[in-house]
Design a protein around this motif. Sequence first.
Motif: not given
Length: 349
Positions: A7, A9, A20, A78-79, A93, A95, A118, A122
């Motif tokens: 992911i 961000l 996202i 994000t969750d 993730i 970011s 983060i 998560t």
Amino acid sequence: MIVYKAIGLMSGTSLDGLDICFAKFWKENSCWKFEIIEAETIAYSETLEEQLRNSIHLSAQDLLALHSEYGFYLGQITDDFITRNQLSAIDLIASHGHTVFHQPNRKFTLQIGDGRAIKLQTQIPVIYDFRSQDVLFGGNGAPLVPIGDELLFSEYDACLNLGGFSNISFKINDQRIAFDIAPVNIVLNKLAQNFGQNFDQNGNLAKQGKINTELLKQLNSLEFYHQPHPKSLGIEWCNENIFPLFTDLDAKDILATFTEHAAEQISKVLNHYQLKKVLFTGGGTYNQYFIEKIKGKTTSEIIIPEKEIIDFKEALIFAFMGVLKLNNEINVLSSATGSSQNHSSGIFV
């Protein structure tokens, strides 16, 4: 074949929300491939947008508090994104954070949004703070996306992003160079706010104004445009060099003039390097008037891809940079940022 799911961000300087992007990456015949699985932009609340916009003026204590608060916010968003889209088997993730200060000449850049927060939120490995190491190596800490342009979008002669600032990357003599060209949405959006709008949709406001030749001359003669690359821009530069020029002029005329200025600077670069096939992405791509202005000043073929790539290319590339970091592979190119060496950047938690 190893497939990585990540992911990315991305919060841009234009503050139009958090991008996202959930994508998978794999290698085929030694070449990286990708597929975007889910992506969306989450608009900021008025309160958070205001906090981020004014973060440059906060005391050290309040800025540290926002760094943590925004980190937990990123984790929560994000969750929610993961739950909503029923995503699983996420490797990491990556970011970008929100840029508050960017002063590479003084060896610092600051993107807030604590990656540790983060991760706590998560329970997924996080890579963040991609820019600081490059600045410590003597680089500009920007632009970083050229590694993605090089490895994921190599079929184009150049990749140009129209976000808060316009930046470009392309190859010269087997070396990928990149640099910021001019401010775009960071200025246009602020000017559009005079009319109660968040941005100048399709350039409709600029279209109604008249180009002020004296202002255009002042803008085009700014020292930054005559400096060699690599080079990068930040909000501080705009506050010092751009906004003070706008006093006592009609707001629509300023919009018309600045749109003309940005189009001139971008086409000047395309023409100078004789770039044939150029991929355009970023929010500025939707400003039809602006795009027509650029097209009228260059012979380069401007390629506007599908919406997913326009909107999420940067978030996609930060996810990819996270994958490269996970494998301890180079994710920042010194030829693009001006640092002393290629390196693998980002803090892993």
